[in-house]
Scaffold this motif. Structure first.
Motif, PDB file in Angstrom:
ATOM      1  N   ASN A 318      22.105  36.643  28.147  1.00  0.00           N
ATOM      2  CA  ASN A 318      22.565  37.575  29.165  1.00  0.00           C
ATOM      3  C   ASN A 318      21.874  37.256  30.483  1.00  0.00           C
ATOM      4  O   ASN A 318      20.824  36.617  30.504  1.00  0.00           O
ATOM      5  N   GLY A 319      22.496  37.749  31.561  1.00  0.00           N
ATOM      6  CA  GLY A 319      21.880  37.622  32.868  1.00  0.00           C
ATOM      7  C   GLY A 319      21.181  38.910  33.248  1.00  0.00           C
ATOM      8  O   GLY A 319      20.012  39.115  32.933  1.00  0.00           O
ATOM      9  N   VAL A 320      21.900  39.816  33.927  1.00  0.00           N
ATOM     10  CA  VAL A 320      21.372  41.144  34.258  1.00  0.00           C
ATOM     11  C   VAL A 320      22.232  42.173  33.543  1.00  0.00           C
ATOM     12  O   VAL A 320      23.456  42.148  33.611  1.00  0.00           O
ATOM     13  N   ARG A 321      21.565  43.102  32.848  1.00  0.00           N
ATOM     14  CA  ARG A 321      22.289  43.981  31.920  1.00  0.00           C
ATOM     15  C   ARG A 321      21.761  45.408  32.009  1.00  0.00           C
ATOM     16  O   ARG A 321      20.563  45.647  32.142  1.00  0.00           O
ATOM     17  N   ILE A 322      22.675  46.371  31.914  1.00  0.00           N
ATOM     18  CA  ILE A 322      22.338  47.782  31.732  1.00  0.00           C
ATOM     19  C   ILE A 322      22.991  48.216  30.429  1.00  0.00           C
ATOM     20  O   ILE A 322      24.206  48.049  30.258  1.00  0.00           O
ATOM     21  N   LYS A 323      22.209  48.771  29.505  1.00  0.00           N
ATOM     22  CA  LYS A 323      22.755  49.126  28.190  1.00  0.00           C
ATOM     23  C   LYS A 323      22.325  50.541  27.810  1.00  0.00           C
ATOM     24  O   LYS A 323      21.152  50.896  27.880  1.00  0.00           O
ATOM     25  N   THR A 324      23.307  51.349  27.415  1.00  0.00           N
ATOM     26  CA  THR A 324      23.035  52.723  27.006  1.00  0.00           C
ATOM     27  C   THR A 324      23.806  53.031  25.730  1.00  0.00           C
ATOM     28  O   THR A 324      24.850  52.445  25.445  1.00  0.00           O
ATOM     29  N   TRP A 325      23.264  53.975  24.963  1.00  0.00           N
ATOM     30  CA  TRP A 325      23.912  54.447  23.743  1.00  0.00           C
ATOM     31  C   TRP A 325      24.859  55.598  24.070  1.00  0.00           C
ATOM     32  O   TRP A 325      24.587  56.405  24.965  1.00  0.00           O
ATOM     33  N   GLN A 326      25.924  55.723  23.301  1.00  0.00           N
ATOM     34  CA  GLN A 326      26.751  56.914  23.401  1.00  0.00           C
ATOM     35  C   GLN A 326      25.947  58.129  22.945  1.00  0.00           C
ATOM     36  O   GLN A 326      25.099  58.028  22.066  1.00  0.00           O
ATOM     37  N   TYR A 354      28.328  51.346  25.427  1.00  0.00           N
ATOM     38  CA  TYR A 354      28.665  51.481  24.009  1.00  0.00           C
ATOM     39  C   TYR A 354      27.694  50.661  23.165  1.00  0.00           C
ATOM     40  O   TYR A 354      28.052  50.149  22.106  1.00  0.00           O
ATOM     41  N   TYR A 355      26.469  50.552  23.638  1.00  0.00           N
ATOM     42  CA  TYR A 355      25.472  49.740  22.947  1.00  0.00           C
ATOM     43  C   TYR A 355      25.220  50.296  21.546  1.00  0.00           C
ATOM     44  O   TYR A 355      25.044  51.497  21.351  1.00  0.00           O
ATOM     45  N   CYS A 356      25.188  49.404  20.572  1.00  0.00           N
ATOM     46  CA  CYS A 356      25.007  49.810  19.178  1.00  0.00           C
ATOM     47  C   CYS A 356      24.527  48.601  18.401  1.00  0.00           C
ATOM     48  O   CYS A 356      25.005  47.490  18.612  1.00  0.00           O
ATOM     49  N   LEU A 357      23.578  48.811  17.492  1.00  0.00           N
ATOM     50  CA  LEU A 357      23.029  47.703  16.710  1.00  0.00           C
ATOM     51  C   LEU A 357      23.732  47.520  15.375  1.00  0.00           C
ATOM     52  O   LEU A 357      23.475  46.552  14.670  1.00  0.00           O
ATOM     53  N   THR A 358      24.607  48.466  15.010  1.00  0.00           N
ATOM     54  CA  THR A 358      25.350  48.354  13.754  1.00  0.00           C
ATOM     55  C   THR A 358      26.814  48.658  14.033  1.00  0.00           C
ATOM     56  O   THR A 358      27.207  48.972  15.159  1.00  0.00           O
ATOM     57  N   LYS A 359      27.629  48.595  13.020  1.00  0.00           N
ATOM     58  CA  LYS A 359      29.048  48.934  13.157  1.00  0.00           C
ATOM     59  C   LYS A 359      29.313  50.409  12.853  1.00  0.00           C
ATOM     60  O   LYS A 359      30.452  50.849  12.869  1.00  0.00           O
ATOM     61  N   ALA A 360      28.253  51.158  12.575  1.00  0.00           N
ATOM     62  CA  ALA A 360      28.433  52.533  12.116  1.00  0.00           C
ATOM     63  C   ALA A 360      28.189  53.576  13.207  1.00  0.00           C
ATOM     64  O   ALA A 360      28.097  54.760  12.914  1.00  0.00           O
ATOM     65  N   CYS A 361      28.063  53.170  14.460  1.00  0.00           N
ATOM     66  CA  CYS A 361      27.804  54.134  15.530  1.00  0.00           C
ATOM     67  C   CYS A 361      29.035  55.001  15.774  1.00  0.00           C
ATOM     68  O   CYS A 361      30.159  54.498  15.869  1.00  0.00           O
ATOM     69  N   ARG A 362      28.810  56.324  15.914  1.00  0.00           N
ATOM     70  CA  ARG A 362      29.920  57.252  16.137  1.00  0.00           C
ATOM     71  C   ARG A 362      30.290  57.301  17.616  1.00  0.00           C
ATOM     72  O   ARG A 362      29.449  57.084  18.486  1.00  0.00           O
ATOM     73  N   PHE A 392      32.096  45.334  32.500  1.00  0.00           N
ATOM     74  CA  PHE A 392      31.718  46.702  32.813  1.00  0.00           C
ATOM     75  C   PHE A 392      32.404  47.637  31.813  1.00  0.00           C
ATOM     76  O   PHE A 392      33.573  47.982  31.979  1.00  0.00           O
ATOM     77  N   ALA A 393      31.701  48.046  30.780  1.00  0.00           N
ATOM     78  CA  ALA A 393      32.242  48.949  29.762  1.00  0.00           C
ATOM     79  C   ALA A 393      31.553  50.300  29.919  1.00  0.00           C
ATOM     80  O   ALA A 393      30.447  50.513  29.404  1.00  0.00           O
ATOM     81  N   CYS A 394      32.194  51.218  30.650  1.00  0.00           N
ATOM     82  CA  CYS A 394      31.603  52.511  30.948  1.00  0.00           C
ATOM     83  C   CYS A 394      32.181  53.590  30.035  1.00  0.00           C
ATOM     84  O   CYS A 394      33.250  53.437  29.458  1.00  0.00           O
TER      85      CYS A 394
END
Length: 456
Positions: A318-326, A354-362, A392-394
């Protein structure tokens, strides 16, 4: 116009002995930021001749070998270091010296403050932990190695190396893909962060080399006033969770003229951070410079006034990233990514809510509100032939607003231009033509910001 690198530009910066805060608290940068430390200019040392007797007005020097440290790489020198620390902590402007010929091994240790102001740890030799989990004392925490707690005006510098002996930790079968047949076995999988500063103010680190950490190389938690200059961090590309510099709940941070090559985020900025200035940093084979992740487990996160400028990011995921969980709340605001050169990055510019480490995030309706993110003069190459370098996935419910794009030119390292950037619920403006064009960025402001105005 491309970002240019010149030898004269690199060689202009000298290490500083002191730093000052601007209005608003941000630490001011050294003049003329550099992309790499100049090997011909030694880092600032205190004192200039560490082996001389202190003058009447000079610092008092506490050599760890005078307190019983052997420095042969095998003997446990922990007790000698603790004794040295206790003595130096009680003396104003004192220096704890690790001489250049020593190779000092100590176990997990907490160096407590408060101490008298002006304490310096000058590392000219090698400092290292036990070699892997089998050598780690059962009574010691496996989550941390060196902890500096409740210090004020503390400096760590020198010409030496802090060696993490990380290989045996990275090879644990609980690490990603390290188990039989490329599997990842269940934990616990604790691995020590190498250096942690906790509840400390006005900390300076310069000149030293930190390498091969079992996990994060250096962390700041609950600190105010951090200056990092001419630091070198090195770990292999596939060393897991080896973030270079991580800050959280920390404000007034300056990270300058440093080289970081590692296996995770080059620099990561966690919740509760404000007034962070990053300048003249080289990130190699890393996961780039990240804000987040934020809002995990429906928590409230606030990050503001972050500036990244004059950086070189190469061979990175990645270059520059902002990541948040739902499901999180709070806000990220006043973020500037300016004058950045990308070389062979995979995902160059990312906002991922939509950051998530698994496929099970609600799916969740609340989100951390992102507003006021500026990308200016970001140029270079990307290596992903399947998707565009801008993403950009907001949040569905809480759009990203006030995104500014100016002089962004990202071209494929090879092959044809991928000219279809991804935008979802992202609002902002293009001040100049972007390559690839980002026509999916929506003009103006959304009709509703959902729960965003709860903010910080």
């Amino acid at each position: 116009m491309s970002i240019l690198f010149s030898e004269n530009y690199i060689n202009e910066v000298e290490g500083r002995a002191h730093y000052h805060k601007k209005k608003g608290g941000i630490i001011s940068a050294p003049s003329s930021p550099a992309y790499a430390p100049d090997p011909n200019v030694p880092p600032p040392l205190v004192p200039s001749d560490p082996y001389s007797s202190p003058t009447q007005n000079g610092p008092c020097i506490f050599d760890v070998t005078s307190f019983g440290a052997v420095g042969d790489g095998n003997t446990d020198d922990t007790a000698a270091f603790q004794a040295t620390w206790k003595a130096a902590c009680a003396v104003e402007s004192s220096v704890i010296l690790l001489p250049s010929k020593g190779k000092f091994m100590i176990t997990s240790s907490i160096f407590n403050g408060p101490c008298k102001p002006g304490l310096v740890m000058q590392i000219d030799g090698i400092l290292m932990p036990p070699d892997g989990p089998d050598c780690w004392p059962e009574s010691d925490s496996k989550k941390q190695w060196l902890v500096f707690y409740r210090l004020n005006e503390f400096t760590m510098n020198g010409t030496g190396t802090i060696e993490g002996n990380g290989q045996k930790w990275w090879d644990l079968p609980c690490k990603p893909h390290r188990g039989p047949h490329g599997s990842t076995l269940p934990g616990p999988c604790d691995s020590p962060a190498m250096i942690r500063f906790f509840l400390s103010n006005n900390t300076q680190i310069s000149g030293i080399r930190i390498q091969n950490s079992p996990q994060f190389h250096i962390k700041f938690d609950g600190c105010d006033g951090v200056l990092i200059n001419k630091l070198q961090i090195n770990s292999p590309q596939f060393s897991p969770n080896t973030d270079g510099i991580h800050v959280q709940e920390t404000k007034n941070v300056g990270i300058y003229n440093s080289m970081i090559a590692n296996g995770d985020d080059c620099i990561s900025i966690g919740p509760g951070c404000s007034n962070v200035d990053i300048q003249g940093v080289v990130c190699d084979h890393s996961h780039g410079i990240s804000i987040g992740s934020l809002g995990v487990h429906n928590t409230r996160s606030c990050v503001s006034n972050i500036t990244v400028r004059g950086a070189l990011i190469k061979n990175s995921d990645n270059g520059v990233r902002i990541k948040t969980w739902q499901g999180g709340s709070g806000s990220v605001s006043d973020i500037s990514f300016h004058d950045i050169q990308m070389e062979n990055t995979t995902n160059s510019i990312i906002i991922d809510q939509y950051y998530c480490l698994t496929k099970a995030c609600r799916n969740e309706t609340s989100a951390v509100y992102l507003s006021g993110v500026s990308y200016k003069n970001i140029k270079g190459t990307y290596n992903n032939v399947r998707s565009a370098p801008i993403h950009f996935a907001c949040s569905d419910a809480v759009p990203c607003t006030n995104i500014t794009m100016s002089e962004v030119e990202l071209l494929p390292a090879q092959g044809e231009l991928v000219d279809d950037p991804f935008c979802w619920n992202a609002y902002g403006i293009q001040e100049s033509l972007t390559i690839p064009p980002i026509d999916c960025l929506q003009d103006g402001m959304p009709l509703s910001l959902g729960e965003a105005l709860v903010g910080c």
